[in-house]
Design a protein around this motif. Structure first.
Motif, PDB file in Angstrom:
ATOM      1  N   VAL A  77       0.848  -1.167   0.159  1.00 47.43           N
ATOM      2  CA  VAL A  77      -0.120   0.112   0.176  1.00 47.43           C
ATOM      3  C   VAL A  77       0.759   1.294  -0.016  1.00 47.43           C
ATOM      4  N   LEU A  78       1.985   1.228   0.771  1.00 43.79           N
ATOM      5  CA  LEU A  78       2.850   2.413   0.874  1.00 43.79           C
ATOM      6  C   LEU A  78       3.513   2.487  -0.809  1.00 43.79           C
ATOM      7  N   ALA A  79       3.689   1.344  -1.462  1.00 48.09           N
ATOM      8  CA  ALA A  79       4.389   1.539  -2.780  1.00 48.09           C
ATOM      9  C   ALA A  79       3.277   2.104  -3.733  1.00 48.09           C
ATOM     10  N   ARG A  80       1.965   1.692  -3.474  1.00 48.17           N
ATOM     11  CA  ARG A  80       0.990   2.345  -4.390  1.00 48.17           C
ATOM     12  C   ARG A  80       0.851   3.975  -3.865  1.00 48.17           C
ATOM     13  N   GLY A  81       0.969   4.538  -2.915  1.00 56.02           N
ATOM     14  CA  GLY A  81       1.011   5.644  -2.331  1.00 56.02           C
ATOM     15  C   GLY A  81       2.196   6.376  -2.992  1.00 56.02           C
ATOM     16  N   ALA A  82       3.195   5.841  -2.753  1.00 57.08           N
ATOM     17  CA  ALA A  82       4.467   6.534  -3.510  1.00 57.08           C
ATOM     18  C   ALA A  82       4.623   6.774  -4.930  1.00 57.08           C
ATOM     19  N   ALA A  83       3.672   5.791  -5.712  1.00 63.05           N
ATOM     20  CA  ALA A  83       3.568   5.587  -7.207  1.00 63.05           C
ATOM     21  C   ALA A  83       2.731   6.717  -7.352  1.00 63.05           C
ATOM     22  N   LEU A  84       1.725   7.003  -6.688  1.00 67.35           N
ATOM     23  CA  LEU A  84       0.448   8.029  -6.958  1.00 67.35           C
ATOM     24  C   LEU A  84       1.008   9.499  -6.814  1.00 67.35           C
TER      25      LEU A  84
END
Lengths: 321, 321
Positions: free
Chosen positions: B267-274
């Motif tokens: 979920v953090l990686a999705r956030g960092a991508a967004l």
């Protein structure tokens, strides 16, 4: 700003390995120069300037420029010295471009030159002329009198957009200069572009000359009036005779001018003004809409041309008659 | 390219005289960074980087950034260290702008990172987190989850110009991330922008971290996934699990992740991508016609977001379950 070509660290390390300068420690693209890409390179041995020659520089001219810098440095002139590769060559290739590495020169260029700087410049310019006297190679000045009319033909039709009457003014000046241009003055290697950003100082002391990429074979006095135009006018276009006197006196302490050179100064100064008026006019009219780079004002050099057209005797330049 | 402010040699000499570094010998504008003006300065004592902070940097944040660099350097982290003036201050003013001088860091950034570089990065990032643990100041992450919806609202209406359906994709991701964003993970000072151009190497060895002007207080694992996104995808957008494993293993050798951090990585990686998708989308849509600077492709980060949306377990990142 000048980093037109991106270089990878692997490419650069491989390039550096051709020299005996140790491992590459760091490099930074430098925001200086407008023709080439420049990097400040630090190796285990020293700091160097690495130049990648972009399209506007003719590859065939590079041996002249690099050999000249070597020659001048060997004669004791303070200027960047090309570093020699293990093969003995000074010109290499990097990222598909001709490339060379030169020694790093300390000093800073002076944004507001004072008479003391004009004096330093005069001594340095004369030293350059003397040091280049026995340089074996020659390079025609491709921006001298013969080139001005063809160059102007590219801008003539639109010259009056920049200032009404400019076309006629330039055509008159061209006619006169082509008729009166002095031949057979003492000459040799000239720098041909010794504006303040190409002359380094440490405090009031000249520390070196850079950027030899307009250097060519022409009359010494022509090089001197290029400097007169670039250094001795104030921002309001008034002529500062104290600076001119400082420049000419310091020059003559190293290399006294001959009577023919002194007599030719006003016509040479008009020619030098026209040469920069024409290249700036061309650049001014060629800049695409919305470009980030503001070209230099051609009319600055129109005013310099007109100043010299009004000069009767060289006493206007601070020289004794 | 980054020299937005021209500085005269007189101004710079006066500025340098506030430090105990000897006389100014030379300076060059550097074509690096996009927010500030940077100069490489040589004095009698050493080489330094001088930064003039331009408008996009909030002046109130500068003490946080400068004190952080001092703190980290004092803890032994290799990063630029602000030079202290004779008055004891590190922040001065030059040409009407806040300005600071930091030590020069050797090394080069790697255009094509290999697993060995990801490993070096992991160790360096963990060392940064550990060294910053007792830093007293805090700075809110102004580009974290709470800011994403307001940021997107500026681009939402035109998002589908960039790719049909992009608006809905981002809105869905936003809804999910706002609901699932982990709180109370271990945290402290993070770099928040540790892309390859901010990490220097000498050969395969990390030589230092630079550019702390996005640093803030947030969860450590979020800093790690910013690196995962920036370092472990290939130019064709495929995910290189060998690089991810090298990054995570080296990080954990210095600072082992807690189970809650490991569970939160997708979920953090999705956030960092967004976060980078949104800022790039905003920049992409804000660039004026005909600008010379090409903004970075936002869709690169859409693909990274979608990769992480498909991740079921952290074994996809090379971690043992």
């Amino acid at each position: 700003m000048a980093v037109y070509t991106e270089v990878t660290d692997e490419e650069l390390s491989a390039f550096i390995a051709q020299y005996d300068v140790g491992q590459l420690l760091s490099y930074k693209g430098i925001a200086e120069g407008v023709e080439n890409s420049n990097f400040l390179v630090h190796t285990e041995k020293a700091y160097f300037i690495l130049t990648l020659y972009e399209k506007r520089v003719n590859r065939d001219d590079l041996p002249f420029f690099l050999n000249l810098m070597q020659h001048l440095a060997a004669k004791g002139l303070s200027c960047p010295t090309p570093v020699v590769m293990k093969t003995g060559a000074t010109l290499g290739e990097l990222a598909g471009r001709p490339a060379a590495m030169v020694t790093f020169l300390e000093g800073m260029w002076v944004k507001r030159p004072k008479p003391v700087h004009c004096s330093g410049l005069g001594g340095g310019l004369a030293a350059l002329h003397v040091a280049g006297a026995d340089f074996a190679m020659t390079r025609r000045n491709s921006l001298s009198v013969a080139s001005w009319r063809p160059l102007f033909s590219q801008s003539a039709a639109r010259a009056d957009e920049v200032k009404p009457g400019l076309r006629a003014t330039i055509e008159q000046a061209l006619d006169q200069l082509e008729a009166d241009w002095p031949q057979d003055l003492p000459g040799g290697v000239i720098h041909a572009d010794l504006f303040p950003d190409n002359v380094f100082f440490l405090g009031d002391r000249l520390s070196g000359l850079i950027d030899f990429y307009f250097a060519c074979t022409d009359s010494f006095a022509y090089d001197l009036v290029i400097c007169l135009n670039a250094w001795c006018f104030e921002p309001d276009q008034s002529f500062n005779v104290t600076k001119a006197q400082a420049l000419l006196d310091a020059y003559q302490k190293v290399r006294p001018l001959e009577p023919a050179e002194i007599a030719a100064l006003p016509v040479l100064a008009r020619g030098a003004a026209l040469r920069f008026l024409l290249t700036r006019l061309h650049d001014w009219l060629s800049v695409p809409e919305g470009a980030l780079v503001t070209p230099k004002d051609p009319l600055e050099y129109l005013k310099k041309l007109q100043f010299h057209q009004d000069v009767d005797t060289v006493s206007a330049y601070g020289l004794a008659l």
